[in-house]
Design a protein around this motif. Sequence first.
Motif, PDB file in Angstrom:
ATOM      1  N   SER A  85     -59.978 -39.872  41.959  1.00  0.00           N
ATOM      2  CA  SER A  85     -61.252 -39.204  41.710  1.00  0.00           C
ATOM      3  C   SER A  85     -61.416 -38.865  40.232  1.00  0.00           C
ATOM      4  N   ALA A  88     -62.027 -42.037  38.349  1.00  0.00           N
ATOM      5  CA  ALA A  88     -63.338 -42.615  38.629  1.00  0.00           C
ATOM      6  C   ALA A  88     -64.464 -41.906  37.891  1.00  0.00           C
ATOM      7  N   ARG A  90     -65.069 -41.859  34.831  1.00  0.00           N
ATOM      8  CA  ARG A  90     -65.573 -42.745  33.774  1.00  0.00           C
ATOM      9  C   ARG A  90     -66.475 -43.851  34.306  1.00  0.00           C
ATOM     10  N   SER A  91     -66.239 -44.259  35.569  1.00  0.00           N
ATOM     11  CA  SER A  91     -66.952 -45.436  36.045  1.00  0.00           C
ATOM     12  C   SER A  91     -68.137 -45.120  36.960  1.00  0.00           C
ATOM     13  N   SER A  92     -67.950 -44.277  37.973  1.00  0.00           N
ATOM     14  CA  SER A  92     -69.007 -44.092  38.962  1.00  0.00           C
ATOM     15  C   SER A  92     -68.957 -42.689  39.541  1.00  0.00           C
ATOM     16  N   ARG A  93     -70.110 -42.025  39.516  1.00  0.00           N
ATOM     17  CA  ARG A  93     -70.173 -40.694  40.114  1.00  0.00           C
ATOM     18  C   ARG A  93     -69.994 -40.767  41.629  1.00  0.00           C
ATOM     19  N   LYS A  94     -70.548 -41.801  42.233  1.00  0.00           N
ATOM     20  CA  LYS A  94     -70.442 -41.951  43.680  1.00  0.00           C
ATOM     21  C   LYS A  94     -68.987 -42.149  44.101  1.00  0.00           C
ATOM     22  N   LEU A  95     -68.281 -42.994  43.394  1.00  0.00           N
ATOM     23  CA  LEU A  95     -66.875 -43.235  43.693  1.00  0.00           C
ATOM     24  C   LEU A  95     -66.045 -41.969  43.458  1.00  0.00           C
ATOM     25  N   HIS A  96     -66.374 -41.229  42.414  1.00  0.00           N
ATOM     26  CA  HIS A  96     -65.709 -39.970  42.115  1.00  0.00           C
ATOM     27  C   HIS A  96     -65.901 -38.973  43.277  1.00  0.00           C
ATOM     28  N   GLN A  98     -66.717 -39.638  46.433  1.00  0.00           N
ATOM     29  CA  GLN A  98     -66.063 -40.113  47.650  1.00  0.00           C
ATOM     30  C   GLN A  98     -64.556 -39.860  47.616  1.00  0.00           C
TER      31      GLN A  98
END
Length: 120
Positions: A85, A88, A90-96, A98
């Motif tokens: 988390s 993540a 740096r890359s995606s708020r959604k992935l962070h 989740q």
Amino acid sequence: MREFAEVESNPSAGSLLLRFDPADAGLNARIRAEIAALFGEAAPSPAQPNAAPERRSNAPVLNARAKWEINRVAKIGAIAAMAFSIAALRSSRKLHAQAGALSVFLMLVHVAIHWRRAFR
């Protein structure tokens, strides 16, 4: 009839300690008679020494090894999900989000296994 050497009670714990002479052969019958006198005809029956405890529900009960394995997977998974988390971010708020939700869920599994010790 012999008397008990000493009787101690602890009402807050609901315990009764009887100290007695182990050579007294009629002790068991006297204790049962005293209990019957206190409770009347509805005296509790003596428990069988090798009887299994009565289950109160039909819910499955996990043994200690299964709980240990589930707890181990939940702890490792929660730590890994939290690290993922953070990575993540740096890359995606959604992935962070989740991965963070997965970490919280796995920590709740850990607390559910240890809830008796956690909330004393």
